[in-house]
Write a protein that holds these residues in place. Sequence first.
Motif, PDB file in Angstrom:
ATOM      1  N   HIS A 140       0.821  -1.201   0.000  1.00  0.00           N
ATOM      2  CA  HIS A 140       0.000   0.000   0.000  1.00  0.00           C
ATOM      3  C   HIS A 140       0.859   1.257   0.000  1.00  0.00           C
ATOM      4  CE1 HIS A 140      -3.177  -2.723   2.120  1.00  0.00           C
ATOM      5  NE2 HIS A 140      -3.030  -3.006   0.844  1.00  0.00           N
ATOM      6  N   ASP A 141       2.036   1.185   0.596  1.00  0.00           N
ATOM      7  CA  ASP A 141       2.941   2.328   0.599  1.00  0.00           C
ATOM      8  C   ASP A 141       3.509   2.529  -0.806  1.00  0.00           C
ATOM      9  OD1 ASP A 141       6.008   3.230   0.817  1.00  0.00           O
ATOM     10  OD2 ASP A 141       4.838   4.214   2.385  1.00  0.00           O
ATOM     11  N   PRO A 142       3.349   3.718  -1.396  1.00  0.00           N
ATOM     12  CA  PRO A 142       3.783   3.921  -2.786  1.00  0.00           C
ATOM     13  C   PRO A 142       5.260   3.649  -3.025  1.00  0.00           C
ATOM     14  CG  PRO A 142       2.310   5.690  -2.107  1.00  0.00           C
ATOM     15  CD  PRO A 142       2.620   4.884  -0.870  1.00  0.00           C
ATOM     16  N   ARG A 143       6.129   4.041  -2.090  1.00  0.00           N
ATOM     17  CA  ARG A 143       7.558   3.802  -2.302  1.00  0.00           C
ATOM     18  C   ARG A 143       7.883   2.311  -2.232  1.00  0.00           C
ATOM     19  NH1 ARG A 143      10.987   8.212  -2.396  1.00  0.00           N
ATOM     20  NH2 ARG A 143      10.027  10.202  -1.807  1.00  0.00           N
ATOM     21  N   GLU A 144       7.258   1.617  -1.278  1.00  0.00           N
ATOM     22  CA  GLU A 144       7.446   0.169  -1.225  1.00  0.00           C
ATOM     23  C   GLU A 144       6.918  -0.501  -2.484  1.00  0.00           C
ATOM     24  OE1 GLU A 144       7.601  -1.158   3.471  1.00  0.00           O
ATOM     25  OE2 GLU A 144       5.890  -1.728   2.237  1.00  0.00           O
ATOM     26  N   ARG A 145       5.771  -0.012  -2.962  1.00  0.00           N
ATOM     27  CA  ARG A 145       5.209  -0.595  -4.176  1.00  0.00           C
ATOM     28  C   ARG A 145       6.126  -0.354  -5.375  1.00  0.00           C
ATOM     29  NH1 ARG A 145       0.380   1.524  -4.038  1.00  0.00           N
ATOM     30  NH2 ARG A 145       0.718   3.231  -5.487  1.00  0.00           N
ATOM     31  N   SER A 146       6.715   0.830  -5.459  1.00  0.00           N
ATOM     32  CA  SER A 146       7.659   1.106  -6.545  1.00  0.00           C
ATOM     33  C   SER A 146       8.834   0.148  -6.493  1.00  0.00           C
ATOM     34  CB  SER A 146       8.159   2.551  -6.477  1.00  0.00           C
ATOM     35  OG  SER A 146       7.120   3.467  -6.761  1.00  0.00           O
ATOM     36  N   LEU A 147       9.341  -0.105  -5.277  1.00  0.00           N
ATOM     37  CA  LEU A 147      10.449  -1.041  -5.142  1.00  0.00           C
ATOM     38  C   LEU A 147      10.016  -2.450  -5.522  1.00  0.00           C
ATOM     39  CD1 LEU A 147      13.335  -1.717  -4.328  1.00  0.00           C
ATOM     40  CD2 LEU A 147      12.552  -1.895  -1.936  1.00  0.00           C
ATOM     41  N   ALA A 148       8.804  -2.836  -5.079  1.00  0.00           N
ATOM     42  CA  ALA A 148       8.306  -4.171  -5.417  1.00  0.00           C
ATOM     43  C   ALA A 148       8.139  -4.335  -6.919  1.00  0.00           C
ATOM     44  CB  ALA A 148       6.976  -4.428  -4.702  1.00  0.00           C
ATOM     45  N   ILE A 149       7.613  -3.298  -7.582  1.00  0.00           N
ATOM     46  CA  ILE A 149       7.477  -3.357  -9.038  1.00  0.00           C
ATOM     47  C   ILE A 149       8.851  -3.415  -9.693  1.00  0.00           C
ATOM     48  CG2 ILE A 149       6.716  -2.062 -11.082  1.00  0.00           C
ATOM     49  CD1 ILE A 149       4.407  -0.996  -9.355  1.00  0.00           C
ATOM     50  N   GLY A 150       9.820  -2.697  -9.111  1.00  0.00           N
ATOM     51  CA  GLY A 150      11.187  -2.773  -9.626  1.00  0.00           C
ATOM     52  C   GLY A 150      11.766  -4.172  -9.506  1.00  0.00           C
ATOM     53  N   VAL A 151      11.521  -4.824  -8.369  1.00  0.00           N
ATOM     54  CA  VAL A 151      11.980  -6.208  -8.199  1.00  0.00           C
ATOM     55  C   VAL A 151      11.272  -7.124  -9.193  1.00  0.00           C
ATOM     56  CG1 VAL A 151      12.000  -8.165  -6.602  1.00  0.00           C
ATOM     57  CG2 VAL A 151      12.576  -5.875  -5.772  1.00  0.00           C
ATOM     58  N   TRP A 152       9.967  -6.900  -9.368  1.00  0.00           N
ATOM     59  CA  TRP A 152       9.176  -7.669 -10.342  1.00  0.00           C
ATOM     60  C   TRP A 152       9.759  -7.531 -11.741  1.00  0.00           C
ATOM     61  CZ3 TRP A 152       6.147  -5.908 -14.485  1.00  0.00           C
ATOM     62  CH2 TRP A 152       5.193  -6.804 -14.997  1.00  0.00           C
ATOM     63  N   GLY A 153      10.019  -6.294 -12.148  1.00  0.00           N
ATOM     64  CA  GLY A 153      10.586  -6.063 -13.469  1.00  0.00           C
ATOM     65  C   GLY A 153      12.005  -6.589 -13.587  1.00  0.00           C
TER      66      GLY A 153
END
Length: 508
Positions: A140-153
């Motif tokens: 839910h935290d936008p910065r954590e989500r950005s990092l998670a999407i970065g790990v995903w990518g």
Amino acid sequence: MTGTSTLRPVRTESDRRPDRWPALAVLVLAVLLVAVDATVLGLATPYISEDLHPSGTQLLWIGDVYSFVIAGLLVSMGSLGDRVGRKRVLLCGAAAFGAISVLNAYATTPGLMILARALLGVAGATLMPATLALIRNLFHDPRERSLAIGVWGATASAGTAVGPIVGGFLLEHFWWGSVFLINLPVMAVLVLVGIRALPESRDPDPGPWDLVSVLLSLIGMLTVVYAVKEAATHGFGPLTLATGLLGATALYGFVRRQLTLPTPLLDMRLFRNRGFSGAVLADLLTVLGMSGLVFFLSQFLQLVQGRPPFEAGLAELPAAVGAVAAGLVAGHAARRFSVRAVVSGGLAAIGVALAVLTTLDRSTGYPLLGAALLIVGVGAGFSFTVTSDVILSSVDRNRAGAASAVSETAYELGAALGIALLGSIVTAAYRGFTGPAGTPEAAHESLGAAVEASASLPAPTSEALLGAARESFVHGLHLASGAGAAVLLATSAVAWFLLKDQRLEKEF
């Protein structure tokens, strides 16, 4: 929310799930599964050509039918996950993906191989939307989500590196079907661990899954892409025009139906958000411009430069390394500078690198090729990570599956169109070569067929045939790379305009 919104979500620290990072580790296995499968096919293409003897058109179908089918089903499968549960759809799809990989491995005819790839597309359509949607609901935290999407990518990019290297090793020691069997252990771990580690999530008020919309989406996507492919290969005949008209009509009906349904498969109002539309368009055109190169590069490395499969796989590693590194810092860079600067800059870098690849020939040294691939990877890592974040941030998390499917549809549609259009450029340029007397007609179907045909010819004729075929193939690759460079540079300019004032959310 709008692209310019600066309001922070009203959430608390308790919204952060303690199991979100272990769950992410399971989700990236699904990404790895799809990425490895996509990359090993290009490496195995010369061996498939030698064993199954496909025509040039059949070879293109083997390469792009997976993307055709997955593009037609992504929106429907993403919406299905929102309704019945994303974990359930993901795990069922992963099990099917592994089982159908066996069918790919043991295909005995070009027709069976095309069918197996199509079925794999059906299973693959369940995976990517579910993974992104679960990330949207876990973080839910936008910065954590950005990092998670970065790990995903980054995992997807790592898969593009692992695929050719592992695939190259297998091709040097086993038959070509073994490259598809590497999906099985990844699938097994994903399903067994995912049952325990992944939380279930769904839209609490989803509405019915509209089968008419599913059929319109599938028919529209399949027939439009087929028509584009046939027009690029054979010109605009009556059947091609009729097929394209059928597809356009089906897609028009799909859009109209979504605007009238109380709970549509895809909320078309999302496209009123300029940031959402810009991110989707950037993804589609970027993959379109790159896909021809990706599909034919392995053939260039093996059949033109004479590298063994394992070495060819290692040669493609810089692109994945660049994408991994860029993906992990893309969210920070977009907040530090701007979304449009990161996306447009990444796309422009890819365009310049593709332009450099128009100078490739048989004697080109690896430093130039490796540097160009590194730049392609860095540009793609920045662009795809940030656009995925923009798309996910544009929707409520209950509709994350459908939004994720739009992102993945753009990716897969771009891949299908890129292979169809740029691949047809390479094929058309290749078929026009003039071989020595005694050149079999089959040698004009593909470079792999020419290499196979040359083995049964006298040495002088064989060398002349290979020289002419390789020169013609490289000329086609130059044309495709130049066209891809033009597409990427134009997309960079369009993204700069459409993503103006777009911002990623701040943390809460």
